[in-house]
Scaffold this active site. Structure first.
Site, PDB file in Angstrom:
ATOM      1  CB  CYS A  20     -16.051  -1.922  26.402  1.00 26.72           C
ATOM      2  SG  CYS A  20     -16.664  -3.218  25.351  1.00 26.72           S
ATOM      3  NE  ARG A  67     -17.679   2.413  30.063  1.00 26.69           N
ATOM      4  CZ  ARG A  67     -18.259   3.507  29.596  1.00 26.69           C
ATOM      5  NH1 ARG A  67     -18.790   4.363  30.440  1.00 26.69           N
ATOM      6  NH2 ARG A  67     -18.300   3.757  28.319  1.00 26.69           N
ATOM      7  CD1 TRP A 104     -22.686  -5.759  28.080  1.00 29.13           C
ATOM      8  CD2 TRP A 104     -22.712  -5.091  25.943  1.00 29.13           C
ATOM      9  NE1 TRP A 104     -23.973  -5.883  27.610  1.00 29.13           N
ATOM     10  CE2 TRP A 104     -24.017  -5.492  26.312  1.00 29.13           C
ATOM     11  CE3 TRP A 104     -22.492  -4.648  24.643  1.00 29.13           C
ATOM     12  CZ2 TRP A 104     -25.085  -5.448  25.439  1.00 29.13           C
ATOM     13  CZ3 TRP A 104     -23.570  -4.603  23.764  1.00 29.13           C
ATOM     14  CH2 TRP A 104     -24.854  -5.003  24.170  1.00 29.13           C
ATOM     15  CG  ASN A 112     -16.244   1.845  24.982  1.00 26.65           C
ATOM     16  OD1 ASN A 112     -17.143   1.090  24.641  1.00 26.65           O
ATOM     17  ND2 ASN A 112     -16.475   2.966  25.639  1.00 26.65           N
ATOM     18  N   GLY A 113     -16.308   0.465  21.669  1.00 34.09           N
ATOM     19  CA  GLY A 113     -17.030   0.971  20.502  1.00 34.09           C
ATOM     20  C   GLY A 113     -17.169  -0.118  19.455  1.00 34.09           C
ATOM     21  CD  GLU A 127     -38.048   2.680  35.296  1.00 34.92           C
ATOM     22  OE1 GLU A 127     -38.037   2.539  34.076  1.00 34.92           O
ATOM     23  OE2 GLU A 127     -37.024   2.568  36.003  1.00 34.92           O
ATOM     24  CE  LYS A 142     -35.090  -0.339  36.300  1.00 34.17           C
ATOM     25  NZ  LYS A 142     -34.906   0.972  35.801  1.00 34.17           N
ATOM     26  CD  GLU A 187     -33.307  -2.698  33.868  1.00 35.67           C
ATOM     27  OE1 GLU A 187     -32.377  -2.539  33.090  1.00 35.67           O
ATOM     28  OE2 GLU A 187     -33.940  -1.749  34.363  1.00 35.67           O
ATOM     29  CG  HIS A 202     -58.742  -2.525  24.110  1.00 34.10           C
ATOM     30  ND1 HIS A 202     -59.929  -2.505  23.423  1.00 34.10           N
ATOM     31  CD2 HIS A 202     -58.790  -1.471  24.966  1.00 34.10           C
ATOM     32  CE1 HIS A 202     -60.655  -1.472  23.817  1.00 34.10           C
ATOM     33  NE2 HIS A 202     -59.977  -0.835  24.765  1.00 34.10           N
ATOM     34  CE  LYS A 241     -26.175   3.249  35.324  1.00 35.36           C
ATOM     35  NZ  LYS A 241     -27.571   3.001  35.680  1.00 35.36           N
TER      36      LYS A 241
END
Ligand code: F6R
Length: 612
Positions: free
Chosen positions: A2, A27, A73, A99-100, A485, A489, A492, A508, A607
């Site tokens: 947010c 955000r 968000w 926000n929170g 990584e 990427k 997402e 394995h 983010k």
């Protein structure tokens, strides 16, 4: 999660807040809204979707010189018009952006329902705004006092801005856990979750600390601690430039940020390697050198891509400095009663410096007496202020939700720290030190070469594999975290399922997945385990898997059996993640673009993850 933006002054704050919300969309971007005063009432406009959907709702003639806005968000309650912020209290006296997370919202809600309160949304925020209203009416106190009193009942994390229908000159703010910064202009104030929304108007910023409330009007500002002590604010001068937060001719922020990596590495290394005297100059390190002398180990805490950078750091610090390193997911670390020794150094990697789990892990480490070292990209962020010492990555603002340049900047700082510890512990020869630092000082040229020379080829390969349902990424040694990584990427931003594995682990289990449709991306640039990874490549081809190989220039073994070959410049082993990550970022980027995905704002992500 947010983003909050606000304006109070003489201008029309509505377009300022809308523009600011667009800057903070990274955000959270599932719904947004604004609130402003009109004829003694609080006017709210809010809408599910992007800020542009909200903008379309607002008449061009609307005017407000005290305005606050929010881009969301979702945490409590799905994205919808009614769950969007701002929320207004039942009697329409008070509105809030938040926000929170309010963890105990259920019990507070229960109490308010018993007092006759009714709720329209499923959010924790609507509970908070009604609590503030109830406290204000019940205790007959000012808005700031009502906010302060109400927050004593709240468990959780928040940054909030609050407006009252009875007061068209002031905004009340409070912060605990989530960020909030005040921009100081001429006869005006701005508020935001980070300074980007007001950078165009002022470079003077005041960061609120946890457990503080503030009251701002256009020309006055007062900050109080929760125990009602007046605090004199520290005004910081922002060094960020506006161009840094614009797309600069690129289609997306992510592509711009991938291409900025050579520059961000130069910026991050600047002045930190003194070649002649073979010194690594890191203030954070120097200030804590005695602890580094005593330390028996380093613990790294981080999340997501920053956690992967921590894994790279583990390989480099152990390899060069021979100091044991443990890398922990911050979220696991904080809840499993970890053993922390007094002489431990706990390093947090965080682009935003606001990740809730990383902050909590650090707080736990602090309670246990460890030295906290932060590697952050955002000056003034919560983590950079919480740690004892630290080193900033100077990657510049990263706006694309998927982290790219912050990762390589974190890796470059890890190499510096590893070299500094290696020297301190007398584990590195002058020759090796020189070889690595020389390579580091020119690595940006090789990164640039990789970007320029691989881009088109990677685009072609991406077009071919854009409809894949799965992908496997393999690497050994330092290329293993790089494989992780690459897989992260791809997942997402393109929503293709991908896994990163140490190459030898393939047999394995994951080898069962290999068939003629499965692309495997193998990172095979390092001499030290080349023969082994060549065998893994053969195992894939023997099962008709599709093989995309990242190899060093001049390779003539794996290149012969791979379906697609991406050649990158040779470099020192410890620097290889700085090069090898680039083709993987581009590969994910182009696959996601060909699939029509919103690369900068992937679904369900944000983010800055300021909630657990
Ligand atoms: C992935 C990504 C996230 C972040 C993670 C930690 O591309 O961006 O996985 O790395 O949320 O964020 P910071 O580094 O801000 O602590």
């Amino acid at each position: 999660m947010c983003g909050i933006v606000g304006y109070i002054g003489e201008k029309n704050g509505i377009p300022i807040v809308i523009e600011g919300l667009k800057r903070l969309e990274y955000r959270g971007y599932d719904s947004s809204g604004i609130c402003y005063h009109k004829s003694g009432t609080l006017r709210i406009k809010k809408k599910k979707g992007k800020v542009s959907d909200l903008e379309a709702l607002i008449s061009k003639n609307s005017f407000g010189n005290i305005v606050m806005g929010h881009t969301r968000w979702a945490t409590h309650g799905k994205p919808s018009d009614k769950n969007a912020h701002p929320h207004i209290s039942m009697n329409k006296k008070i509105s809030i952006v938040h926000n929170g997370i309010i963890e105990n919202y259920d019990s507070i809600k229960e109490g308010l329902i018993q007092r006759g309160y009714k709720f329209k949304s499923e959010t924790d925020t609507e509970v908070l705004v009604n609590l503030i209203e109830y406290v204000q009416i019940d205790l007959k106190v000012s808005l700031i006092e009502a906010v302060q009193q109400a927050l004593t009942q709240v468990i959780g994390a928040y940054s909030i801005a609050v407006m009252s229908s009875n007061d068209s000159s002031n905004l009340v703010l409070a912060k605990k856990g989530s960020p909030l910064v005040i921009g100081v202009g001429q006869e005006e104030h701005y508020i935001a979750s980070d300074p980007s929304p007001f950078l165009k108007y002022t470079k003077k910023a005041i960061y609120l600390d946890d457990d503080e409330v503030a009251e701002i009007s256009k020309n006055k500002l007062s900050i109080l601690t929760f125990d009602k002590k007046i605090k004199s604010p520290t005004i910081n001068k922002l060094t960020m430039e506006l161009e840094e937060i614009e797309k600069g001719g690129f289609e997306t922020f992510m592509l711009k940020e991938i291409y900025e990596q050579p520059k961000s590495i130069v910026d991050t290394l600047r002045g930190r390697i003194i070649k002649k005297s073979q010194i690594i100059k890191l203030r954070g390190f120097n200030e804590s050198v005695d602890t580094f002398k005593r330390a028996k180990r380093i613990v790294i805490v981080a999340c997501g891509t920053s956690w992967i950078a921590g894994l790279v750091a583990e390989y480099i610090i152990e390899g060069l400095a021979k100091l044991p390193v443990e890398v922990e997911y911050a979220s696991e670390f904080r809840y499993r009663n970890p053993i922390i020794y007094k002489n431990d150094i706990v390093i947090a990697f965080s682009q935003s410096g606001e990740t809730a789990d990383t902050i909590s892990a650090l707080k736990l480490a602090k309670e246990n007496g460890a030295l906290l070292y932060g590697i952050c990209n955002v000056v003034g962020s919560s983590i950079s202020r919480l740690v004892n010492v630290g080193t900033f990555t100077h990657a510049g603002p990263e706006i694309g939700v998927a982290s790219t340049k912050a990762f390589t900047a974190q890796v470059s700082v890890s190499i510096l720290i590893a070299l500094a510890i290696a020297k301190l512990r007398k584990q590195i020869s002058k020759n090796d030190f020189k070889e690595i630092t020389d390579a580091l000082l020119s690595i940006h040229e090789k990164m640039q070469y990789t970007l320029s020379n691989c881009n088109n080829k990677i685009k072609q390969i991406a077009r071919k594999y854009k409809n894949s349902r799965n992908a496997l990424y393999l690497g050994r040694g330092l290329s293993f975290p790089v494989a992780l990584e690459g897989a992260l990427k791809l997942k997402e931003i393109s929503y293709i399922h991908a896994e990163g594995y140490p190459a030898a682990e393939m047999k394995h289990g994951p080898i069962a997945l290999i068939d003629e449709n499965m692309p495997t991306i193998i990172i095979a640039t390092n001499k030290r385990n080349y023969e082994k990874i060549f065998s893994n490549a053969q195992e894939i081809k023997a099962r008709n898997g599709k093989l995309i190989a990242i190899v060093s220039q001049g390779d003539n073994q794996i290149s012969k059996i791979a379906d697609h070959v991406i050649e990158v410049p040779k470099t020192n082993y410890y620097l290889s993640p700085l090069i090898n990550t680039i083709p993987l970022q581009l590969f994910s980027y182009y696959i996601a673009s060909f699939r029509g995905c919103n690369v900068d704002q992937p679904r369900n992500l944000a983010k800055s993850v300021t909630v657990e």
